[in-house]
Design an enzyme around this catalytic site. Sequence first.
Site, PDB file in Angstrom:
ATOM      1  N   ASP A 176       0.731  -1.212   0.004  1.00 36.91           N
ATOM      2  CA  ASP A 176      -0.012  -0.074   0.040  1.00 36.91           C
ATOM      3  C   ASP A 176       0.874   1.092  -0.072  1.00 36.91           C
ATOM      4  O   ASP A 176       2.272   1.078  -0.052  1.00 36.91           O
ATOM      5  CB  ASP A 176      -0.977   0.043   1.091  1.00 36.91           C
ATOM      6  CG  ASP A 176      -2.271   0.541   0.821  1.00 36.91           C
ATOM      7  OD1 ASP A 176      -2.070   1.884   0.496  1.00 36.91           O
ATOM      8  OD2 ASP A 176      -3.322   0.028   0.746  1.00 36.91           O
ATOM      9  N   HIS A 249      -2.833   3.166  -4.294  1.00 34.07           N
ATOM     10  CA  HIS A 249      -2.347   2.745  -3.261  1.00 34.07           C
ATOM     11  C   HIS A 249      -0.740   2.180  -3.462  1.00 34.07           C
ATOM     12  O   HIS A 249      -0.454   1.166  -3.102  1.00 34.07           O
ATOM     13  CB  HIS A 249      -3.135   1.827  -2.589  1.00 34.07           C
ATOM     14  CG  HIS A 249      -4.477   2.213  -2.126  1.00 34.07           C
ATOM     15  ND1 HIS A 249      -4.614   2.598  -0.982  1.00 34.07           N
ATOM     16  CD2 HIS A 249      -5.737   2.239  -2.421  1.00 34.07           C
ATOM     17  CE1 HIS A 249      -5.818   3.155  -0.629  1.00 34.07           C
ATOM     18  NE2 HIS A 249      -6.486   2.630  -1.733  1.00 34.07           N
ATOM     19  N   GLU A 313      -9.929   2.852  -4.731  1.00 34.22           N
ATOM     20  CA  GLU A 313      -9.473   4.258  -4.438  1.00 34.22           C
ATOM     21  C   GLU A 313      -8.438   4.855  -5.369  1.00 34.22           C
ATOM     22  O   GLU A 313      -7.277   5.260  -4.848  1.00 34.22           O
ATOM     23  CB  GLU A 313      -9.121   4.494  -2.875  1.00 34.22           C
ATOM     24  CG  GLU A 313     -10.299   4.033  -1.974  1.00 34.22           C
ATOM     25  CD  GLU A 313     -10.015   3.948  -0.732  1.00 34.22           C
ATOM     26  OE1 GLU A 313     -11.094   4.315  -0.085  1.00 34.22           O
ATOM     27  OE2 GLU A 313      -9.079   3.222  -0.336  1.00 34.22           O
ATOM     28  N   TRP A 379     -16.978  -4.192  -1.284  1.00 31.14           N
ATOM     29  CA  TRP A 379     -16.770  -3.738  -0.005  1.00 31.14           C
ATOM     30  C   TRP A 379     -17.662  -2.679   0.186  1.00 31.14           C
ATOM     31  O   TRP A 379     -17.952  -2.093   1.333  1.00 31.14           O
ATOM     32  CB  TRP A 379     -15.232  -3.393   0.206  1.00 31.14           C
ATOM     33  CG  TRP A 379     -14.792  -2.182  -0.721  1.00 31.14           C
ATOM     34  CD1 TRP A 379     -14.476  -2.077  -1.993  1.00 31.14           C
ATOM     35  CD2 TRP A 379     -14.549  -0.854  -0.278  1.00 31.14           C
ATOM     36  NE1 TRP A 379     -14.082  -0.878  -2.492  1.00 31.14           N
ATOM     37  CE2 TRP A 379     -14.084  -0.161  -1.300  1.00 31.14           C
ATOM     38  CE3 TRP A 379     -14.606  -0.179   0.930  1.00 31.14           C
ATOM     39  CZ2 TRP A 379     -13.353   1.188  -1.131  1.00 31.14           C
ATOM     40  CZ3 TRP A 379     -13.982   1.401   1.111  1.00 31.14           C
ATOM     41  CH2 TRP A 379     -13.649   1.856  -0.044  1.00 31.14           C
ATOM     42  N   TYR A 407     -16.094  -4.994   8.315  1.00 32.15           N
ATOM     43  CA  TYR A 407     -14.640  -4.135   8.685  1.00 32.15           C
ATOM     44  C   TYR A 407     -14.316  -4.287  10.208  1.00 32.15           C
ATOM     45  O   TYR A 407     -14.834  -3.499  11.002  1.00 32.15           O
ATOM     46  CB  TYR A 407     -14.950  -2.933   8.198  1.00 32.15           C
ATOM     47  CG  TYR A 407     -14.505  -2.494   6.806  1.00 32.15           C
ATOM     48  CD1 TYR A 407     -14.731  -3.556   5.719  1.00 32.15           C
ATOM     49  CD2 TYR A 407     -13.645  -1.558   6.157  1.00 32.15           C
ATOM     50  CE1 TYR A 407     -14.330  -3.500   4.398  1.00 32.15           C
ATOM     51  CE2 TYR A 407     -13.112  -1.473   4.963  1.00 32.15           C
ATOM     52  CZ  TYR A 407     -13.755  -2.462   4.213  1.00 32.15           C
ATOM     53  OH  TYR A 407     -13.324  -2.502   2.795  1.00 32.15           O
ATOM     54  N   TRP A 457      -7.838  -3.857   8.496  1.00 32.92           N
ATOM     55  CA  TRP A 457      -6.995  -2.794   8.095  1.00 32.92           C
ATOM     56  C   TRP A 457      -6.163  -2.475   9.145  1.00 32.92           C
ATOM     57  O   TRP A 457      -6.826  -2.262  10.367  1.00 32.92           O
ATOM     58  CB  TRP A 457      -7.851  -1.561   7.355  1.00 32.92           C
ATOM     59  CG  TRP A 457      -8.571  -2.089   6.066  1.00 32.92           C
ATOM     60  CD1 TRP A 457      -9.862  -2.348   6.207  1.00 32.92           C
ATOM     61  CD2 TRP A 457      -8.033  -2.367   4.736  1.00 32.92           C
ATOM     62  NE1 TRP A 457     -10.280  -2.820   4.949  1.00 32.92           N
ATOM     63  CE2 TRP A 457      -9.124  -2.704   3.973  1.00 32.92           C
ATOM     64  CE3 TRP A 457      -6.840  -2.288   4.510  1.00 32.92           C
ATOM     65  CZ2 TRP A 457      -9.044  -2.975   2.845  1.00 32.92           C
ATOM     66  CZ3 TRP A 457      -6.596  -2.645   2.864  1.00 32.92           C
ATOM     67  CH2 TRP A 457      -8.002  -2.823   2.101  1.00 32.92           C
ATOM     68  N   THR A 458      -4.947  -1.891   8.913  1.00 32.28           N
ATOM     69  CA  THR A 458      -4.189  -1.828  10.314  1.00 32.28           C
ATOM     70  C   THR A 458      -3.530  -0.494  10.510  1.00 32.28           C
ATOM     71  O   THR A 458      -2.441  -0.331  11.028  1.00 32.28           O
ATOM     72  CB  THR A 458      -2.868  -2.934  10.335  1.00 32.28           C
ATOM     73  OG1 THR A 458      -2.109  -2.566   9.333  1.00 32.28           O
ATOM     74  CG2 THR A 458      -3.550  -4.364  10.552  1.00 32.28           C
ATOM     75  N   GLU A 459      -4.235   0.525   9.941  1.00 31.89           N
ATOM     76  CA  GLU A 459      -3.534   2.068  10.203  1.00 31.89           C
ATOM     77  C   GLU A 459      -3.554   2.117  11.895  1.00 31.89           C
ATOM     78  O   GLU A 459      -2.622   2.711  12.199  1.00 31.89           O
ATOM     79  CB  GLU A 459      -4.789   2.836   9.907  1.00 31.89           C
ATOM     80  CG  GLU A 459      -4.676   2.986   8.249  1.00 31.89           C
ATOM     81  CD  GLU A 459      -5.855   2.381   7.427  1.00 31.89           C
ATOM     82  OE1 GLU A 459      -6.093   1.217   8.089  1.00 31.89           O
ATOM     83  OE2 GLU A 459      -6.121   2.735   6.615  1.00 31.89           O
TER      84      GLU A 459
HETATM   85  C1  ACM Z   1     -11.034  -0.506   0.887  1.00 22.83           C
HETATM   86  O1  ACM Z   1     -11.387  -0.481   2.119  1.00 22.83           O
HETATM   87  N1  ACM Z   1     -10.276   0.497   0.463  1.00 22.83           N
HETATM   88  C2  ACM Z   1     -11.026  -1.635   0.090  1.00 22.83           C
END
Ligand code: ACM
Length: 518
Positions: A176, A249, A313, A379, A407, A457-459
């Site tokens: 990413d 990304h 995105e 998604w 999520y 997702w690991t932000e």
């Molecule tokens: C995504 O959550 N951008 C796939």
Amino acid sequence: MNAPIVPCPKSFKATGGEVEIAAGSEIGFAGGSGARAAAGLFAEYLQEAGFSPAPQVSEGTARLTLVQTGDPKPDAEGFLPEAYEIEVSAASGIVAKAESAAGLARAVQTLRQLSAVREGGKLALPECRIEDAPAFRWRGLMLDVSRHFFSADDVCRFIELLAQHRMNVFHWHLTDDQGWRVEIKRYPKLAEVGSVRERTISGHHCTWPHVWDDTPHCGFYTQSDIRRVVEFAARRHVAIVPEIDMPGHMEAAIAAYPELGTGVFADVKVRDRWGISQNVLSLDDKCVEFCKGVWEELFDLFPGRFFHIGGDEAPTKAWEESADCQRLMALRGLDEPRKMQSWFTSEMQKFFAAHGRRLIGWDEILEGGVEPSAAVMHWRSHHQNLDIAAAAKAGHKIVRAPTSHTYLDYYQAEPVSEEPLAIGGLLTLPGVWQFDPLAGIPQEAQGAVMGGQAQLWTEYIATRDHLDYMAYPRACAIAESLWCGGAAARKFAEFRVRLAAHLPRLAAQGVKYCRRGV
Ligand code: ACM
């Protein structure tokens, strides 16, 4: 009686009795090579649980026997049938049967949950008969290792835990903007440069002014790490779906090889904040060749059928502002910038197909059109104009991964002020448990839905303990939806009883699950 198992098997009949297996008993196997492998894995699990001395594995019938009755070929999407049966009786001991090696792998996980190791190393299981098969073929968890890196050992543990819930897909989000995490021998700077983030935003990225943590964040998997993880997953019949997110990304890759970018934005570096970057690939011919080179190495590393191209995105601003991209669009007969992405996805799809692989991407790949052989990961449940039912009818295979239910980076309990910092949202355990992969898909198109998965997702998730906390027990609920299906017929109160029996199994393995709202 409730099956003390998560996810719930299709049919569980117990007598109330118990069968004991003496310490030191061997595990027998019969049939295909999958039976030997499943017996070996079960022996390891039992040994870890204290069944000692370690059970020997040998061909033939024993008090505990695993039988593979056939050798079916994978279906068009690469999945094997996963049905299995278990009989636990005083007369015949424990017998698990499945047509395929994948089915036996699921039986082993059920046996493991049923097994209690008693004093003196004896094994006890409830006398019962189980007939079981999953509702959906694709039952997955996604892990983002770009925003925060997790070691190969942590990844194996993540796979081990998902396999225990009879899930079968590990979607590995490997790259990413904030970090490239896989060694590509042809392009060494991807890992050398692209895996190093000089600093990271502290706190929530919507809070101003930004505060920075100046500790560099680094890490990537060597190809030998990847092979080790692939082997670990294969033993558990878990397919790995690697994702290289493109054409957006991609800032970490562009930082490593600036010629991949459009040149519209100065100061490209491995991104130190979250959110969407405008820095996308230029998609000129050299860039496309570069992408193919990356995929070729991944095709050698990963044996699975599906490869994930990301595609989410990807802003068009850079293609609009770059004179070179405008010339390229004219040359390729593309009348709007959005079509740069669909042109690229189609090129990649042909390339994947030529290598015998299937392309899957986030649902943005539908914009501008893509061939129906591309599978779509849905998604954007919040997107008004996205018609996923139409995509299913058009022949795309679909994996449901909606923000509304899957999520797991969202908060999970109220008040959220008492929870560790998360990206936002609120997705409680009952909310996740209501996940229905067939929601909104008309009956005639439901065959297109392969299943679904949850995303980590690991932000805001930097450690293994925090990952456990966000994943469990919500991943148990995801597994239940995907294994059992039939959202309307399931009862949350009944799930909760089984979950209460299951959570100590996770605790015994050191899983730091969330206890709020359970
Ligand atoms: C995504 O959550 N951008 C796939």
